[in-house]
Design a protein around this motif. Structure first.
Motif, short mmCIF file in Angstrom:
data_model
loop_
_atom_site.label_atom_id
_atom_site.label_comp_id
_atom_site.label_asym_id
_atom_site.label_seq_id
_atom_site.Cartn_x
_atom_site.Cartn_y
_atom_site.Cartn_z
N PHE A 152 4.44 -14.06 2.91
CA PHE A 152 5.42 -13.10 2.62
C PHE A 152 6.53 -13.52 1.68
N LYS A 177 7.03 -13.66 -2.11
CA LYS A 177 8.29 -13.04 -2.60
C LYS A 177 9.21 -13.96 -3.52
N MET A 190 4.60 -6.73 -6.15
CA MET A 190 5.24 -6.30 -5.19
C MET A 190 4.68 -5.56 -4.10
N SER A 191 3.88 -4.44 -4.41
CA SER A 191 2.97 -3.68 -3.96
C SER A 191 1.87 -4.40 -2.95
N ARG A 202 3.64 -6.31 -0.13
CA ARG A 202 4.07 -5.38 0.83
C ARG A 202 2.99 -5.17 1.77
N GLU A 252 0.96 -9.12 6.23
CA GLU A 252 1.31 -9.11 7.44
C GLU A 252 1.95 -10.37 7.93
#
Length: 561
Positions: A306, A310, A294-295, A298, A301
Motif C-alpha cells: 500500500f 500510494k 486510490m479506490s 484502499r 491489506e
C-alpha cells in the motif's frame, strides 16, 4: 393765276411786326394790316394803343376782326409760291424717284406738274391744260405737285392746311385759324410744328434708346447672374454630395470595423473558453483515474505494498491552477455601448443642426421677399355675392369681418349664391392653374378658418365636417389648429399673424405656412381635385373672445415684404 401771281409781291403779305406772312390778318382804323396775335401782343405791352407803322393813337382799343379778304389773298399767295414748296417736302409721299405722278394718266403715268386743291388731283402738263382754258377751272388753286391731297386740304374750307393750333392740337387752314373757334389761340406754321415735333421725337427717341440699353443690360446682368447661379448650384451640389458621401462612407467603414473588432474579440474569447474547457476536461479525466487507483489501493491489506503504491499514485496528481481563468465579456460590451452611446448622439446632433440650418435656409427662401412661392402668387378679390349676411366685405374687396347683431342694412336679403350657415365668403376667381399662392393676414384673431373649396360646394346649409366634403381648410380656435374635415384633432399649436396658402393643383396638395416664421402649419395631400377651386375665408364669430378684426387678403404689390 400766273399773271395774278406776278402782280403780287411777298412784301404785300408780310406783317410789319413779325415780318412773316399774315396769320389771321386784321386792319386797324388807320388802314394798316397786322397779324392779330402780333398787334394784340404789341398793344398788351404798351400803355396806349398806337399803330406801329403810322403811330396814330387810339383813345379806345379797337375791336379788331379778321379781314377774310386779305386772309384769302395771303393763303392763295402762299399756295402759288413755288419757292415755298419746301414746306411740304417733309411730309410729301413721292415715288421712289421723288416725283408725284399724274392721277389722270391711264397707261404710263406721267410726272405731275401741278396739283389742284379744288379737284384734289395731280396733273401732268397735258391733263392740266383744261385748267388754263376752261373759265370754271381757271379759278381753281394750283400748287406744286403734292401726293395725298385729300389729307392736306381742310374739309370745311377746301384750303391748304398751313397752320397748327397748339392750344387744340389741330391742323388748320388759314380761315380756320382766323375763325372764332381758334381766336387768340397759339398757332404756328406746319413747318414749325414739324420741326418742333422732330426735336421732341429725337429727344424721346434718345430717352427710349437709353431705356432699351438699360433694360438690355439688366437682361444681360440677369442672364449672367442665372448662369453664375447655375454654376455655383452645380458646384455646391457636387461638393455636398461628395462630402456627405464621404461621411456616409466613413460611417459605414466605422460600422464595418466596429463589427469586425467585436466579432474578433468574441471569437478570441470563445477560443480561450474552449481551451479552458478542454484543459479542465483533461484534469477531470486524470483526477478520475487517480480516484480510481486510490479506490483500488484502499482495498490492499499488505501494508508495504500500500505504501509503495500510494507513493507512485501521488506522483500522478496533476498541478492544477487553471481554475484561475476568468471569462468576463460584460466589461468590453459595456465599453462599446458606452462609446456608441456618447458618439452617436453627437453625430446625430450635428446632422440635426445641419438639417435645421438647411430647412431654415430653404424654408425662408420659399417664403422670403423674393421667394420661389411668390412666383406663383395670384391677385384675389372677395366676391360679396357669396358672403354670409352677417359678414361685411370692404369696398376694395380685400377684407371681411364678422358683424355683431343682425345683418347689415346694406345686405338686407341674402343672395342665392351666399353661404347661410357658415360665416364665409369666397374669392372672385376660380383657380385651376398648375401652381398658385396667396397670403391672408389674420392678425390677433381668436378664431378663423381659411382654405379652398370646390366650385360646387354646398352653400345653402351646413357643410359636413368629414373627409371628401370639398372644403380643404385649417381652422384656428382656442390657441390650436385643426382641419375642417377632421374636427377636434389638433394638428398645430401656435398663434400666427399671416398665413400663406400654396396649392399644387397638378399634385392634389395644399400647403399652409406661417409666413413670419417660414414654417409649415399643415399639408393636405391626395386631395383629388376634379373642379376649379375658390379661396374660402371664414372670420368666424365671437365664441372664443373678441373676434371682430378682419381677415385681409394681402395684395400682390404688398406681398414682397
Amino acid at each position: 393765276m400766273a399773271s395774278c401771281n406776278s402782280l403780287l409781291s411777298e412784301e404785300q403779305f408780310l406783317c410789319p411786326i413779325c415780318l412773316d406772312v399774315f396769320t389771321r390778318p386784321v386792319s386797324t382804323p388807320c388802314g394798316h394790316n397786322f397779324c392779330m396775335p402780333c398787334i394784340s401782343s404789341y398793344w398788351d405791352d404798351g400803355v396806349v394803343c398806337r399803330c406801329p407803322v403810322c403811330k396814330e393813337t387810339f383813345q379806345r382799343r379797337p375791336d379788331l376782326k379778321v379781314n377774310t379778304f386779305i386772309s384769302e389773298l395771303a393763303s392763295q399767295f402762299v399756295s402759288l409760291q413755288v419757292n415755298d414748296a419746301h414746306m411740304w417736302e417733309p411730309v410729301q409721299q413721292r415715288t421712289s424717284e421723288g416725283e408725284v405722278l399724274c392721277d389722270i394718266c391711264t397707261d404710263t403715268q406721267q410726272t405731275a406738274v401741278k396739283s389742284c386743291l379744288e379737284c384734289l388731283t395731280s396733273y401732268c402738263g397735258d391733263h392740266l391744260e383744261p385748267h388754263h382754258r376752261a373759265a370754271g377751272l381757271k379759278r381753281h388753286t394750283l400748287v406744286e405737285p403734292v401726293s395725298g391731297l385729300e389729307n392736306r386740304i381742310c374739309k370745311k374750307h377746301a384750303r391748304l392746311l398751313t397752320r397748327v393750333c397748339r392750344t387744340d392740337n389741330a391742323v388748320l387752314c388759314d380761315i380756320c385759324a382766323g375763325g372764332a373757334k381758334h381766336n387768340n389761340h397759339n398757332d404756328i406754321t406746319v413747318q414749325q410744328a414739324y420741326e418742333e415735333a422732330m426735336a421732341t421725337w429725337e429727344e424721346a427717341k434718345g430717352e427710349m434708346q437709353a431705356l432699351i440699353k438699360e433694360r438690355l443690360q439688366a437682361v444681360r446682368d440677369m442672364k449672367e447672374a442665372v448662369d453664375k447661379s447655375e454654376t455655383e448650384t452645380k458646384d455646391v451640389i457636387a461638393e455636398s454630395v461628395r462630402a456627405l458621401t464621404e461621411l456616409v462612407s466613413e460611417i459605414q467603414q466605422s460600422q464595418t470595423e466596429l463589427v469586425q473588432v467585436i466579432e474578433e474579440r468574441q471569437k478570441a474569447a470563445e477560443e480561450q473558453a474552449g481551451a479552458f474547457s478542454l484543459s479542465v476536461e483533461q484534469e477531470i479525466t486524470e483526477l478520475r483515474s487517480t480516484v480510481m487507483k486510490m479506490s483500488e489501493l484502499r482495498g490492499t491489506e499488505d501494508y508495504l505494498d500500500f505504501l509503495v503504491s500510494k507513493q507512485a499514485t501521488s506522483l500522478l496528481h496533476p498541478a492544477m491552477n487553471s481554475l484561475t481563468f476568468s471569462f468576463d465579456r460584460h466589461v468590453d460590451i459595456h465599453r462599446v455601448r458606452n462609446c456608441l452611446g456618447k458618439a452617436v448622439p453627437r453625430v446625430r446632433k450635428l446632422l440635426e443642426e445641419m438639417n435645421g440650418e438647411m430647412r431654415e435656409l430653404f424654408g425662408s427662401a420659399d417664403l422670403g421677399g423674393d421667394s420661389m412661392l411668390r412666383c406663383y402668387i395670384v391677385d384675389i378679390l372677395l366676391d360679396p355675392d357669396t358672403a354670409h349676411p352677417q359678414l361685411v366685405v370692404s369696398d376694395d374687396r380685400r377684407q371681411v369681418r364678422y358683424n355683431v347683431g343682425s345683418a347689415p342694412s346694406g345686405n338686407p336679403t341674402r343672395n342665392a349664391n351666399a353661404f347661410n350657415a357658415h360665416y364665409a365668403v369666397l374669392g372672385n376667381t376660380a383657380l385651376s392653374t398648375y401652381k398658385f399662392y396667396f397670403e391672408v393676414f389674420v392678425g390677433g384673431k381668436s378664431e378663423w378658418c381659411l382654405g379652398l373649396v370646390k366650385e360646387s360646394i354646398e352653400r345653402n346649409g351646413v357643410i359636413p365636417r368629414r373627409p371628401g366634403c370639398g372644403l380643404w381648410a385649417v381652422w384656428f380656435l382656442d390657441g390650436r389648429f385643426e382641419t375642417f374635415c377632421n374636427p377636434n384633432v389638433p394638428i398645430h399649436y401656435c398663434q400666427v399673424e399671416r398665413v400663406g396658402v400654396f396649392v399644387r393643383y397638378e399634385s392634389d396638395s395644399i400647403h399652409f405656412y406661417n409666413v413670419e416664421t417660414a414654417t409649415e402649419i399643415y399639408e393636405f395631400t391626395n386631395c383629388s381635385f376634379t373642379e376649379k377651386l375658390y379661396p374660402y375665408l371664414n372670420p368666424c364669430d365671437n365664441e372664443y373672445g373678441s373676434n371682430l378684426d378682419p381677415m385681409i387678403i394681402v395684395p400682390v404689390i404688398q406681398s414682397k415684404g
